[in-house]
Design a protein around this motif. Structure first.
Motif, PDB file in Angstrom:
ATOM      1  N   MET A 150       0.846  -1.165   0.000  1.00 53.93           N
ATOM      2  CA  MET A 150       0.000   0.000   0.000  1.00 53.93           C
ATOM      3  C   MET A 150       0.897   1.234   0.000  1.00 53.93           C
ATOM      4  N   VAL A 151       0.603   2.174  -0.863  1.00 53.12           N
ATOM      5  CA  VAL A 151       1.342   3.430  -0.923  1.00 53.12           C
ATOM      6  C   VAL A 151       0.394   4.549  -0.540  1.00 53.12           C
ATOM      7  N   TRP A 152       0.823   5.332   0.405  1.00 50.91           N
ATOM      8  CA  TRP A 152       0.007   6.449   0.856  1.00 50.91           C
ATOM      9  C   TRP A 152       0.529   7.733   0.232  1.00 50.91           C
ATOM     10  N   ASN A 153      -0.377   8.602  -0.134  1.00 45.43           N
ATOM     11  CA  ASN A 153      -0.005   9.907  -0.655  1.00 45.43           C
ATOM     12  C   ASN A 153       0.073  10.874   0.522  1.00 45.43           C
ATOM     13  N   LEU A 154       1.283  11.213   0.898  1.00 40.97           N
ATOM     14  CA  LEU A 154       1.491  12.136   2.027  1.00 40.97           C
ATOM     15  C   LEU A 154       1.939  13.514   1.547  1.00 40.97           C
ATOM     16  N   SER A 155       1.670  13.820   0.283  1.00 43.59           N
ATOM     17  CA  SER A 155       2.175  15.075  -0.281  1.00 43.59           C
ATOM     18  C   SER A 155       1.569  16.317   0.369  1.00 43.59           C
ATOM     19  N   PHE A 156       0.467  16.161   1.072  1.00 45.03           N
ATOM     20  CA  PHE A 156      -0.123  17.326   1.732  1.00 45.03           C
ATOM     21  C   PHE A 156       0.564  17.636   3.058  1.00 45.03           C
ATOM     22  N   PHE A 157       1.492  16.781   3.490  1.00 40.68           N
ATOM     23  CA  PHE A 157       2.297  17.041   4.686  1.00 40.68           C
ATOM     24  C   PHE A 157       3.628  17.657   4.276  1.00 40.68           C
ATOM     25  N   SER A 158       4.160  18.517   5.118  1.00 35.91           N
ATOM     26  CA  SER A 158       5.497  19.047   4.859  1.00 35.91           C
ATOM     27  C   SER A 158       6.520  17.960   5.157  1.00 35.91           C
ATOM     28  N   VAL A 159       7.736  18.173   4.751  1.00 41.07           N
ATOM     29  CA  VAL A 159       8.806  17.213   5.014  1.00 41.07           C
ATOM     30  C   VAL A 159       8.972  17.032   6.523  1.00 41.07           C
ATOM     31  N   ALA A 160       8.930  18.121   7.264  1.00 42.29           N
ATOM     32  CA  ALA A 160       9.077  18.046   8.727  1.00 42.29           C
ATOM     33  C   ALA A 160       7.914  17.266   9.346  1.00 42.29           C
ATOM     34  N   GLU A 161       6.690  17.503   8.856  1.00 42.03           N
ATOM     35  CA  GLU A 161       5.531  16.781   9.379  1.00 42.03           C
ATOM     36  C   GLU A 161       5.612  15.293   9.053  1.00 42.03           C
ATOM     37  N   THR A 162       6.060  14.984   7.852  1.00 44.73           N
ATOM     38  CA  THR A 162       6.209  13.585   7.464  1.00 44.73           C
ATOM     39  C   THR A 162       7.267  12.904   8.329  1.00 44.73           C
ATOM     40  N   ALA A 163       8.372  13.590   8.585  1.00 47.68           N
ATOM     41  CA  ALA A 163       9.424  13.034   9.442  1.00 47.68           C
ATOM     42  C   ALA A 163       8.906  12.831  10.867  1.00 47.68           C
ATOM     43  N   ALA A 164       8.147  13.796  11.368  1.00 47.14           N
ATOM     44  CA  ALA A 164       7.591  13.687  12.722  1.00 47.14           C
ATOM     45  C   ALA A 164       6.592  12.538  12.796  1.00 47.14           C
ATOM     46  N   LEU A 165       5.773  12.372  11.767  1.00 47.24           N
ATOM     47  CA  LEU A 165       4.822  11.270  11.726  1.00 47.24           C
ATOM     48  C   LEU A 165       5.564   9.928  11.706  1.00 47.24           C
ATOM     49  N   GLY A 166       6.603   9.850  10.886  1.00 51.79           N
ATOM     50  CA  GLY A 166       7.407   8.630  10.834  1.00 51.79           C
ATOM     51  C   GLY A 166       8.024   8.313  12.190  1.00 51.79           C
ATOM     52  N   GLU A 167       8.535   9.303  12.860  1.00 53.15           N
ATOM     53  CA  GLU A 167       9.144   9.095  14.186  1.00 53.15           C
ATOM     54  C   GLU A 167       8.095   8.672  15.209  1.00 53.15           C
ATOM     55  N   ALA A 168       6.913   9.281  15.151  1.00 55.02           N
ATOM     56  CA  ALA A 168       5.837   8.913  16.074  1.00 55.02           C
ATOM     57  C   ALA A 168       5.399   7.469  15.843  1.00 55.02           C
ATOM     58  N   LEU A 169       5.305   7.055  14.593  1.00 56.85           N
ATOM     59  CA  LEU A 169       4.931   5.671  14.280  1.00 56.85           C
ATOM     60  C   LEU A 169       5.999   4.693  14.752  1.00 56.85           C
ATOM     61  N   ARG A 170       7.267   5.046  14.537  1.00 56.36           N
ATOM     62  CA  ARG A 170       8.365   4.188  14.991  1.00 56.36           C
ATOM     63  C   ARG A 170       8.333   4.038  16.504  1.00 56.36           C
TER      64      ARG A 170
END
Length: 104
Positions: free
Chosen positions: A1-21
């Protein structure tokens, strides 16, 4: 599954990735604590479920499935066998190999 996260900024995407980890790590530790009371662990349970659902298989199959070195698989299977959870039987197609299966 590929999610389109283009509406998030790079910083938000990184923060989301860290929160999930962090969530995954906390969840895994919690599962390990629960399973420790039963004499198991997340990893051990994951191995046993995989072997159980895929039938007798060779250690190379496990190494490929989990992306591990053959020596790591051998050590894990040794421990499971020592505890009487799996057994090694001759592979009927390759006399040099063993097939790993769950014990009754």
């Amino acid at each position: 599954m590929v999610w389109n996260l283009s509406f998030f900024s790079v910083a938000e995407t990184a923060a989301l990735g860290e929160a999930l980890r962090a969530f995954v790590m906390r969840s895994r530790k919690a599962v390990d604590r629960l399973l420790a009371g039963e004499g198991s662990s997340y990893t051990r349970t994951k191995w046993l479920l995989f072997i159980s659902s895929h039938g007798p298989l060779r250690s190379t199959d496990l190494a490929d499935a989990f992306g591990l070195a053959p020596r790591t698989v051998t050590e894990a299977i040794d421990a499971l066998e020592r505890d009487g959870l799996v057994r090694r039987d001759p592979d009927p197609k390759d006399r040099r190999a063993k097939r790993i299966s769950i014990t009754p």
